[in-house]
Design an enzyme around this catalytic site. Structure first.
Site, PDB file in Angstrom:
ATOM      1  N   ASN A 158      46.075  42.153  27.887  1.00 47.78           N
ATOM      2  CA  ASN A 158      45.250  40.557  27.015  1.00 47.78           C
ATOM      3  C   ASN A 158      45.070  39.915  28.411  1.00 47.78           C
ATOM      4  O   ASN A 158      43.712  38.843  28.355  1.00 47.78           O
ATOM      5  CB  ASN A 158      46.271  39.609  26.248  1.00 47.78           C
ATOM      6  CG  ASN A 158      47.613  39.494  26.930  1.00 47.78           C
ATOM      7  OD1 ASN A 158      48.147  40.222  28.336  1.00 47.78           O
ATOM      8  ND2 ASN A 158      48.057  38.773  26.283  1.00 47.78           N
ATOM      9  N   GLU A 253      58.207  41.293  31.700  1.00 42.49           N
ATOM     10  CA  GLU A 253      57.528  40.093  30.339  1.00 42.49           C
ATOM     11  C   GLU A 253      56.819  40.807  29.041  1.00 42.49           C
ATOM     12  O   GLU A 253      56.271  41.929  29.682  1.00 42.49           O
ATOM     13  CB  GLU A 253      56.947  39.131  31.130  1.00 42.49           C
ATOM     14  CG  GLU A 253      57.083  37.926  30.321  1.00 42.49           C
ATOM     15  CD  GLU A 253      55.038  37.781  29.260  1.00 42.49           C
ATOM     16  OE1 GLU A 253      55.280  38.321  27.500  1.00 42.49           O
ATOM     17  OE2 GLU A 253      54.632  37.650  29.816  1.00 42.49           O
ATOM     18  N   CYS A 287      51.151  36.915  24.985  1.00 49.59           N
ATOM     19  CA  CYS A 287      52.990  36.672  23.984  1.00 49.59           C
ATOM     20  C   CYS A 287      53.531  35.698  23.839  1.00 49.59           C
ATOM     21  O   CYS A 287      54.640  35.795  23.093  1.00 49.59           O
ATOM     22  CB  CYS A 287      53.558  37.439  25.176  1.00 49.59           C
ATOM     23  SG  CYS A 287      52.209  38.643  27.037  1.00 49.59           S
TER      24      CYS A 287
HETATM   25  O1  G3P Z   1      50.142  37.419  26.781  1.00 43.54           O
HETATM   26  C1  G3P Z   1      50.400  36.874  28.171  1.00 43.54           C
HETATM   27  C2  G3P Z   1      51.671  35.843  28.489  1.00 43.54           C
HETATM   28  O2  G3P Z   1      52.213  35.490  29.724  1.00 43.54           O
HETATM   29  C3  G3P Z   1      50.531  34.627  27.468  1.00 43.54           C
HETATM   30  O3  G3P Z   1      50.214  33.994  28.468  1.00 43.54           O
HETATM   31  O4  G3P Z   1      48.642  32.034  29.487  1.00 43.54           O
HETATM   32  O5  G3P Z   1      48.299  32.881  27.000  1.00 43.54           O
HETATM   33  O6  G3P Z   1      50.685  31.846  27.796  1.00 43.54           O
HETATM   34  P1  G3P Z   1      49.427  32.306  28.198  1.00 43.54           P
END
Ligand code: G3P
Length: 478
Positions: A158, A253, A287
């Site tokens: 992603n 993560e 995530c």
């Molecule tokens: O899905 C990965 C995670 O690190 C999300 O990052 O920047 O979308 O909150 P962000």
């Protein structure tokens, strides 16, 4: 063979001796868009060897010089934002504007990490012995931070660029070398990003990128004796890696089921806007996406109506047109999401929109009156489908949040800051956002998951520290 992207080792672009390739399927057209090399285990061994050798002299390269190279790479990355963003659009169906944002954010992250590195790695400690019982002032202890060695970085599909540089930059500024195994969807974007480091002029072996099938080189990489640290972002694979990895520090993560708790006094327009942003940006494939709304029954009808009105305005279609909702990454992902939707249907959830799918494209869907016996109440769809659970007390909301095996982030909406703090304390997640949707950034903030959401803490500063260890020298006075 111009059609197949080469892998990067020893400062050169190479073809694999396997003569095999891995196809990258465009999620929108569902046709092969690119091909990358399927590296062999022998090639991985060579990469590890050169990473190990190169690291020794890299660690002795002055810190300011390492920072200078990273700043250079950051600038080149930003200069090349357009072609890299185009790959993100084709490989992972990221909306065009978001794809550009990812690359720019990555350049900023690399520069910030270089700056932070020169500060925190430029300092050590000086301790004296007589503060511990029984000691005279005869021992002086000097500490500094030294690199771990070779870091293995495995980012997810992603953010194949951003979540790669969030591992690369801290590793390199701290004097480590780094081996990147990009996700298959996103591998070509990652190879382009690595090329920016190549152009910046990093010594050979400091950064390498091997592509291939997880089934062939995945375990081989993560269990490789040459690896001194693994930084992984992704799904369940991370749990398997943590069981197989050797005695090396792990940074993991692994997703979440971020709850959005909505109290009766919340600003419902603000909540609705954040549910859209939090739940549906990049079609829910984050995530940190809002993955379950826990709303007090008394305001649920109003909130659901507001969210419905906003969903109706979302554009659905190809990433090239910068649509809000774009095809999910793969057919198997779309099938998984559909399975969750069907289960909710059978168990009586209220469908706020009709379920609609065309290939990998799934229209945004809000499911109201979801109950704990439905899979969608607990599993992460990684798609544009969001469940709403109506609650009758704050405790019920906190209980649902804490009953999850995930614990990445969560958010709470209320005007009562005292209540918000108490709820934040009660939520078993790495971060709680008050009056905003969950998010990893700004990228220097600590980012961590509890329970199955991860190991360790990320964010620029934490990652630099995590990729070093303390070395002491003790001067013993007569
Ligand atoms: O899905 C990965 C995670 O690190 C999300 O990052 O920047 O979308 O909150 P962000």
């Amino acid at each position: 063979d111009g059609d197949v992207y080469k892998y990067y080792a020893d400062g050169e672009w190479k073809k694999s001796s396997s003569a095999k390739t891995v196809a990258i399927i465009n999620p929108t057209t569902r046709k092969t868009q690119y091909k990358v090399q399927a590296c062999t285990q022998e090639e991985v061994n060579k990469v590890m060897e050169s990473a190990k050798t190169a690291q020794k002299s890299w660690a002795k390269t002055p810190l300011w010089k390492r920072a200078e190279l990273l700043h250079k790479a950051a600038a080149i990355l930003k200069e090349h934002k357009a072609p890299i963003a185009e790959c993100l659009v084709k490989e992972i169906a990221k909306p065009a504007k978001d794809a550009v944002t990812e690359v720019v954010r990555s350049g900023d992250l690399v520069s910030y990490t270089a700056e932070e590195g020169v500060r925190i790695l430029g300092e050590g400690k000086f301790l004296v012995s007589d503060s511990f019982p029984g000691n005279e002032r005869t021992k002086y202890c000097l500490t500094s931070k030294i690199p771990l060695g070779v870091i293995l970085a495995i980012p997810p599909f992603n953010y194949p660029v951003n979540l790669a540089v969030s591992k690369i930059a801290p590793a390199l500024i701290a004097g480590n070398s780094l081996v990147l195994k990009p996700p298959t969807q996103g591998a070509v974007s990652a190879l382009h990003m690595v090329h920016c480091f190549h152009l910046a002029g990093f010594p050979k072996g400091i950064i390498s990128c091997v592509t291939g099938k997880g089934s062939e080189i995945g375990d081989f990489l993560t269990m490789h004796p040459g690896v001194n640290c693994i930084s992984f972002t992704g799904g369940d694979t991370g749990i398997a890696i943590s069981k197989k990895a050797g005695m090396v520090p792990l940074q993991m993560e692994l997703g979440g089921k971020d709850a959005c708790i909505v109290l009766e006094d919340a600003d419902l327009d603000l909540v609705a806007a954040n549910i859209i942003k939090g739940g549906f940006s990049y079609s829910g494939q984050r995530c940190t996406a809002v993955k379950v709304v826990l709303v007090m029954e008394s305001v649920a009808d109003v909130l659901v109506d507001k969210v419905k009105a906003k969903i109706a305005k979302l554009t659905v279609g190809p990433p090239e047109d910068d649509c809000d909702i774009t095809p999910v990454v793969s057919e198997s992902s779309a099938n998984f999401i559909e399975g969750l939707v069907k289960d909710a249907k059978e168990k009586g959830a209220t469908f706020c929109q009709e379920y609609k799918r065309d290939g990998n494209l799934i229209w945004p869907l809000l499911l109201d009156n979801v109950r704990p016996d439905m899979r969608i109440a607990w599993e992460e769809p990684f798609g544009p489908v969001l469940p709403v659970i109506r609650i009758n007390s704050i405790e019920e909301g906190i209980h649902h949040c804490n009953a999850s095996n995930f614990g990445l982030q969560g958010c709470v909406f209320t005007k009562d800051v005292n209540k918000a703090i108490l709820i934040s304390d009660a939520m078993e997640t790495g971060t709680v956002q008050i009056n905003s949707a969950p998010a990893r950034g700004p990228d220097h903030f600590p980012f961590q998951g509890l329970k199955d959401s991860g190991i360790g803490s990320q964010g620029v500063t934490n990652s630099i520290n995590m990729m070093t260890k303390i070395k002491s020298t003790v001067i013993n006075l007569p």
